[in-house]
Scaffold this motif. Structure first.
Motif, PDB file in Angstrom:
ATOM      1  N   THR A  11       0.833  -1.209   0.000  1.00 64.58           N
ATOM      2  CA  THR A  11       0.000   0.000   0.000  1.00 64.58           C
ATOM      3  C   THR A  11       0.860   1.249   0.000  1.00 64.58           C
ATOM      4  N   GLY A  12       1.939   1.234   0.773  1.00 66.49           N
ATOM      5  CA  GLY A  12       2.797   2.412   0.871  1.00 66.49           C
ATOM      6  C   GLY A  12       3.472   2.759  -0.436  1.00 66.49           C
ATOM      7  N   ILE A  13       4.062   1.766  -1.093  1.00 61.84           N
ATOM      8  CA  ILE A  13       4.810   2.108  -2.309  1.00 61.84           C
ATOM      9  C   ILE A  13       3.883   2.439  -3.470  1.00 61.84           C
ATOM     10  N   PHE A  14       2.623   1.972  -3.416  1.00 59.89           N
ATOM     11  CA  PHE A  14       1.722   2.332  -4.506  1.00 59.89           C
ATOM     12  C   PHE A  14       1.112   3.717  -4.335  1.00 59.89           C
ATOM     13  N   LEU A  15       1.560   4.435  -3.325  1.00 58.02           N
ATOM     14  CA  LEU A  15       1.374   5.886  -3.314  1.00 58.02           C
ATOM     15  C   LEU A  15       2.438   6.559  -4.167  1.00 58.02           C
ATOM     16  N   ALA A  16       3.576   5.856  -4.356  1.00 56.03           N
ATOM     17  CA  ALA A  16       4.715   6.446  -5.059  1.00 56.03           C
ATOM     18  C   ALA A  16       4.865   5.936  -6.490  1.00 56.03           C
ATOM     19  N   VAL A  17       4.677   4.628  -6.709  1.00 55.42           N
ATOM     20  CA  VAL A  17       4.957   4.035  -8.018  1.00 55.42           C
ATOM     21  C   VAL A  17       4.129   4.672  -9.140  1.00 55.42           C
ATOM     22  N   PRO A  18       2.799   4.872  -8.978  1.00 52.05           N
ATOM     23  CA  PRO A  18       2.053   5.517 -10.069  1.00 52.05           C
ATOM     24  C   PRO A  18       2.592   6.906 -10.412  1.00 52.05           C
TER      25      PRO A  18
END
Length: 453
Positions: free
Chosen positions: A229-236
């Protein structure tokens, strides 16, 4: 019909409940890869607020999953499933019509409040024979994995066509379809009872949460979904900055997730067959760490191999951790251990959304990935003390003897080479075994079970 084949009732139960699990996964995760981009147009769309919208469903689901299971023991499985789907649909409608982040957060919280995962598993146990339950649960697990891949790929494609509001409207329709599925296709059990391998026993909660090895596994699934959940704030955001359109994001996720899945298969075989599960756990977390560091590179094309490696580690852990929970938990506490494990998973999604949003507020997308890499380093230290369980398998069978004969049957079962643990429950009419397959005299065990009564 062959002895090992599923009956028509079991086929309907497995296909219907596996589909229902998949529909819920689609509804929850289609929005994960698109919300960081599409929520920026809302007033007050800080990274922390966006992270809360994304992760809040995990908090309400973790809070209510165990109570839903207990209530279903009292009021019935299907009434609680209908109630949960109604709440999930209501949350989807609130989110679909929301004109503010506050209403979106409320909608997502309501989605999570339809916490029927434990009830679905209990209904599956009610509708399947004891000896076929492992097969049924494995089928549900496969449906969840496939639904996650489809959701991550389809989310960006559908969002480009329907918008974020349209995704939530679609989720509401899927909920209605799920209710029809439960009504018209999933059988109603003739009787319901508690099951050690699928139900949650409050009396065993304390022992489960104090078990040091189970605790390491619970923390591992919490950290895994925190990272997701945390990194999919950044990856997109990073993919957008690299020039890829939202529609292309879907193809990127599909490609890297499929590659990760197929790369994981030989690793899980090595871990299971070679009895090297601790090594595979350490390797999986190491892959996550390496992938996060690769994605922090200024070379945007490295995002693709980084995601491939990330999903390899992610899939390896998703496949390994439930198996280890099953092997590590005492046979009388297996269902309780799985309930705590699932609750930890949902709690991780909530913490990941909030923590990722907080980091993104103070740093940038690369800072989120660096923070996640540091967390992976700490996770590796935690797993160094993990003691792998004996490589045991489980077997459930139907009891066909009177309660007065149970002590004698238990002694006979324990005398069979390879039978490690025996729990016999007259109230469930079921027996639970833990077996060492390398030492097991399977012919003797089968003969003993067939001679019951």
């Amino acid at each position: 019909m062959a002895r090992d084949a599923l009956t028509s009732v079991e086929l309907r139960a497995v296909s219907g409940l596996a589909s229902l699990y998949g529909l819920r996964m689609l509804g929850l995760f289609m929005v994960l890869p698109v919300m960081p981009l599409l929520l920026q147009e809302y007033e007050g769309a800080t990274p922390l607020a966006i992270g809360l919208v994304i992760g809040i469903y995990g908090f309400t689901q973790a809070l209510l999953q165990l109570p839903f299971g207990w209530l279903s023991d009292r009021f019935g499985r299907k009434p609680l499933i209908y109630a949960g789907l109604v709440v999930f649909a209501l949350g989807s409608l609130v989110a679909a019509t929301a004109d503010s982040l506050l209403m979106l957060t409320l909608g997502r919280a309501l989605q999570g409040a339809g916490a029927i995962a434990s009830v679905l598993m209990a209904l599956l146990a009610d509708l399947t024979r004891d000896e076929r339950r492992t097969q049924a649960m494995a089928t549900v697990g496969i449906s969840i994995g496939l639904a996650f891949i489809v959701a991550m790929a389809a989310g960006p494609w559908l969002a480009g066509w329907l918008g974020l509001s349209g995704l939530f409207w679609l989720t509401a329709l899927l909920s209605v379809f799920g209710m029809l599925l439960v009504w018209r296709w999933v059988p109603s059990p003739m009787q319901q009872r508690r099951h050690l391998d699928a139900g949650i026993d409050p009396a065993r909660l304390k022992d489960v949460v104090r078990h040091p090895q189970l605790l390491r596994l619970d923390l591992s699934i919490l950290l895994l979904h925190l990272l997701l959940t945390g990194i999919f704030l950044a990856v997109p955001l990073l993919l957008q900055q690299a020039g890829w359109t939202l529609n292309q994001h879907g193809w990127i996720y599909l490609l890297t997730m499929l590659l990760g899945f197929f790369t994981m298969i030989p690793l899980i075989i090595i871990g299971e067959k070679g009895r090297k599960m601790k090594a595979m756990l350490l390797l999986a977390v190491g892959l996550l760490l390496v992938s996060l560091l690769i994605m922090t590179s200024s070379l945007s094309w490295l995002l693709l191999p980084g995601l491939w490696i990330f999903f390899t580690g992610f899939n390896l852990l998703e496949a390994s951790l439930p198996s280890l929970i099953s092997k590590q938990a005492p046979v009388a506490a297996k269902g309780t251990a799985m309930g705590v494990y699932s609750t930890s998973q949902f709690l991780g999604a909530f913490v990941g959304g909030v923590a990722g949003g907080w980091v993104l507020t103070h740093w940038d997308a690369t800072g989120v990935l660096f923070g996640a890499a540091v967390l992976c380093g700490l996770w590796l230290v935690l797993l160094l003390g993990f003691q792998p369980p004996r490589h045991l398998s489980s077997r459930v069978f139907s009891l066909q003897v009177a309660a007065t004969e149970l002590p004698a049957l238990r002694e006979q079962l324990l005398a069979v080479p390879g039978v490690v643990e025996v729990v016999l429950l007259a109230e469930e009419s079921a027996g639970y075994l833990k077996l060492d397959r390398q030492q097991l005299d399977e012919a003797l065990l089968d003969s003993l079970l067939e001679r019951q009564g």
